[in-house]
Design a protein around this motif. Structure first.
Motif, PDB file in Angstrom:
ATOM      1  N   GLU A  59       0.806  -1.218   0.000  1.00 29.38           N
ATOM      2  CA  GLU A  59       0.000   0.000   0.000  1.00 29.38           C
ATOM      3  C   GLU A  59       0.837   1.264   0.000  1.00 29.38           C
ATOM      4  O   GLU A  59       0.487   2.260  -0.642  1.00 29.38           O
ATOM      5  CB  GLU A  59      -0.931  -0.009   1.210  1.00 29.38           C
ATOM      6  CG  GLU A  59      -1.977   1.095   1.180  1.00 29.38           C
ATOM      7  CD  GLU A  59      -2.945   1.011   2.331  1.00 29.38           C
ATOM      8  OE1 GLU A  59      -2.504   1.194   3.486  1.00 29.38           O
ATOM      9  OE2 GLU A  59      -4.139   0.736   2.099  1.00 29.38           O
ATOM     10  N   ASP A  60       1.939   1.265   0.721  1.00 28.60           N
ATOM     11  CA  ASP A  60       2.834   2.422   0.758  1.00 28.60           C
ATOM     12  C   ASP A  60       4.134   2.147   0.005  1.00 28.60           C
ATOM     13  O   ASP A  60       5.148   2.819   0.245  1.00 28.60           O
ATOM     14  CB  ASP A  60       3.128   2.823   2.204  1.00 28.60           C
ATOM     15  CG  ASP A  60       1.904   3.398   2.899  1.00 28.60           C
ATOM     16  OD1 ASP A  60       1.122   4.102   2.235  1.00 28.60           O
ATOM     17  OD2 ASP A  60       1.721   3.127   4.094  1.00 28.60           O
ATOM     18  N   GLU A  62       6.214  -0.117   0.304  1.00 31.65           N
ATOM     19  CA  GLU A  62       7.329  -0.465   1.181  1.00 31.65           C
ATOM     20  C   GLU A  62       8.128  -1.644   0.653  1.00 31.65           C
ATOM     21  O   GLU A  62       9.272  -1.857   1.062  1.00 31.65           O
ATOM     22  CB  GLU A  62       6.793  -0.782   2.584  1.00 31.65           C
ATOM     23  CG  GLU A  62       5.860  -1.988   2.668  1.00 31.65           C
ATOM     24  CD  GLU A  62       4.420  -1.656   2.337  1.00 31.65           C
ATOM     25  OE1 GLU A  62       3.567  -2.554   2.469  1.00 31.65           O
ATOM     26  OE2 GLU A  62       4.150  -0.486   1.957  1.00 31.65           O
ATOM     27  N   SER A  82       8.385   8.228   2.476  1.00 33.65           N
ATOM     28  CA  SER A  82       7.331   7.391   3.058  1.00 33.65           C
ATOM     29  C   SER A  82       6.899   7.889   4.431  1.00 33.65           C
ATOM     30  O   SER A  82       5.794   7.622   4.872  1.00 33.65           O
ATOM     31  CB  SER A  82       7.813   5.940   3.166  1.00 33.65           C
ATOM     32  OG  SER A  82       8.998   5.870   3.937  1.00 33.65           O
ATOM     33  N   THR A  83       7.758   8.618   5.128  1.00 27.48           N
ATOM     34  CA  THR A  83       7.390   9.118   6.459  1.00 27.48           C
ATOM     35  C   THR A  83       7.057  10.596   6.442  1.00 27.48           C
ATOM     36  O   THR A  83       6.841  11.201   7.479  1.00 27.48           O
ATOM     37  CB  THR A  83       8.555   8.885   7.441  1.00 27.48           C
ATOM     38  OG1 THR A  83       9.738   9.545   6.941  1.00 27.48           O
ATOM     39  CG2 THR A  83       8.850   7.395   7.579  1.00 27.48           C
ATOM     40  N   ARG A 121       4.761   9.790  -0.089  1.00 29.43           N
ATOM     41  CA  ARG A 121       4.451   8.421  -0.466  1.00 29.43           C
ATOM     42  C   ARG A 121       3.196   7.908   0.233  1.00 29.43           C
ATOM     43  O   ARG A 121       2.428   7.135  -0.341  1.00 29.43           O
ATOM     44  CB  ARG A 121       5.643   7.507  -0.156  1.00 29.43           C
ATOM     45  CG  ARG A 121       5.450   6.075  -0.627  1.00 29.43           C
ATOM     46  CD  ARG A 121       6.672   5.210  -0.410  1.00 29.43           C
ATOM     47  NE  ARG A 121       7.777   5.593  -1.275  1.00 29.43           N
ATOM     48  CZ  ARG A 121       8.894   4.876  -1.398  1.00 29.43           C
ATOM     49  NH1 ARG A 121       9.044   3.759  -0.700  1.00 29.43           N
ATOM     50  NH2 ARG A 121       9.858   5.280  -2.193  1.00 29.43           N
ATOM     51  N   VAL A 122       2.972   8.341   1.472  1.00 28.08           N
ATOM     52  CA  VAL A 122       1.800   7.862   2.213  1.00 28.08           C
ATOM     53  C   VAL A 122       0.499   8.400   1.623  1.00 28.08           C
ATOM     54  O   VAL A 122      -0.578   7.897   1.936  1.00 28.08           O
ATOM     55  CB  VAL A 122       1.902   8.252   3.702  1.00 28.08           C
ATOM     56  CG1 VAL A 122       3.060   7.521   4.356  1.00 28.08           C
ATOM     57  CG2 VAL A 122       2.051   9.767   3.859  1.00 28.08           C
ATOM     58  N   GLU A 123       0.577   9.417   0.771  1.00 25.27           N
ATOM     59  CA  GLU A 123      -0.614   9.992   0.161  1.00 25.27           C
ATOM     60  C   GLU A 123      -0.918   9.388  -1.201  1.00 25.27           C
ATOM     61  O   GLU A 123      -2.036   9.536  -1.712  1.00 25.27           O
ATOM     62  CB  GLU A 123      -0.430  11.507   0.000  1.00 25.27           C
ATOM     63  CG  GLU A 123      -0.244  12.272   1.288  1.00 25.27           C
ATOM     64  CD  GLU A 123      -1.535  12.340   2.095  1.00 25.27           C
ATOM     65  OE1 GLU A 123      -2.621  12.423   1.479  1.00 25.27           O
ATOM     66  OE2 GLU A 123      -1.461  12.303   3.333  1.00 25.27           O
ATOM     67  N   LYS A 125      -1.436   6.442  -2.384  1.00 20.39           N
ATOM     68  CA  LYS A 125      -2.481   5.420  -2.534  1.00 20.39           C
ATOM     69  C   LYS A 125      -3.850   6.020  -2.799  1.00 20.39           C
ATOM     70  O   LYS A 125      -4.736   5.358  -3.341  1.00 20.39           O
ATOM     71  CB  LYS A 125      -2.526   4.524  -1.302  1.00 20.39           C
ATOM     72  CG  LYS A 125      -2.720   5.231   0.023  1.00 20.39           C
ATOM     73  CD  LYS A 125      -2.779   4.220   1.160  1.00 20.39           C
ATOM     74  CE  LYS A 125      -2.801   4.892   2.538  1.00 20.39           C
ATOM     75  NZ  LYS A 125      -1.458   5.468   2.839  1.00 20.39           N
TER      76      LYS A 125
END
Length: 270
Positions: A59-60, A62, A82-83, A121-123, A125
């Motif tokens: 999903e992220d 990773e 990612s963070t 990166r967390v956004e 998705k």
């Protein structure tokens, strides 16, 4: 609106801005509206890429492992965001040897391209939904054009396509009206077709391959009059005495009347 504005947008907007500003200096009421063309298929293609990359890397993302080394000294590494919790200035893998090279970021995946646009990166998705693109990028474009000093009346801004029911109703009315007036007719023509999306895919609707068009080939049927022993041994039971034709495709069927290519078979004579 499948991304942030670039220098080409700035060049186009500047010409309208200068013209509107000049007319206002002359005392005229010059209106400068600005809408956003939400190109449907490129956005959908990019969303589909993110869906596939999430299935592949998580999903992220990773699970993505960058290459161990990069042989291109002109490419800078894309940082891991990612963070990250907000957009930040990021070093982008971008070639620096000219206009053509500058368009080649050297990035393999869509999520990397999104990171290069300062999207955490967390956004990323969230962009699996094509309509999310239409919410995310227009406010950024408005902020950039306002920072540029453009005299745009944002009260009149709008989106194109059926994402905007008012615009969609206008286009439908326009097409139906022109059809009823016999100004446009339904016809058939060769076009590029996307089997993945189940619809024609015009030049600017493609995520890649702009400039390509339908190519007409002529098929030349060539009957197999004798098979080699090895061929018969391999597919003889499939042929079973049927006539078989090999079809050669050519862009120049007129050249088939002259002997440019000779097909021959070797016979053994006693």
């Amino acid at each position: 609106m499948n991304g942030t504005l670039h220098m080409g947008h700035g060049f186009t907007i500047s010409k309208i801005e200068f013209s509107a500003g000049y007319q206002r200096l002359l005392g005229k009421r010059a209106l400068f509206p600005c809408g956003f063309h939400v190109t449907g298929m490129p956005i959908k293609a990019s969303s589909d890429k993110i869906i596939r990359e999430i299935a592949k890397f998580g999903e992220d993302f990773e699970g993505y492992q960058p290459p161990a080394s990069n042989d291109d000294p002109d490419l800078e590494p894309v940082p891991d965001t990612s963070t990250a919790t907000s957009a930040s200035a990021a070093a982008v893998a971008k070639a620096k040897k000219g206009k053509v090279a500058s368009k080649n970021t050297g990035l393999e995946y869509q999520f990397q391209i999104m990171e290069a646009a300062d999207i955490p990166r967390v956004e990323i998705k969230k962009f699996v939904d094509p309509y999310y693109w239409l919410k995310y990028f227009p406010p950024i474009a408005m902020a950039d054009l306002t920072a540029l000093g453009a005299r745009i009346d944002w009260r009149r801004t709008f989106l194109t396509t059926d994402a905007n029911p008012y615009y969609d109703a206008f286009v439908r009315w326009q097409m139906n009206r022109l059809h009823n007036l016999d100004k446009i007719k339904f016809g058939m023509r060769y076009t590029i077709y996307s089997p993945l999306d189940g619809q024609p895919c015009m030049d600017h609707d493609r995520s890649e391959g702009e400039g390509g068009g339908p190519t007409e080939y002529t098929g030349v049927k060539m009957e197999v009059v004798e098979w080699s022993p090895a061929a018969l041994e391999a597919i003889g039971n499939v042929i079973n005495g049927k006539k078989v034709f090999l079809v050669a495709a050519t862009l120049r069927p007129e050249t088939m009347y002259v002997s440019l290519l000779l097909w021959y078979r070797v016979r053994e004579h006693n």
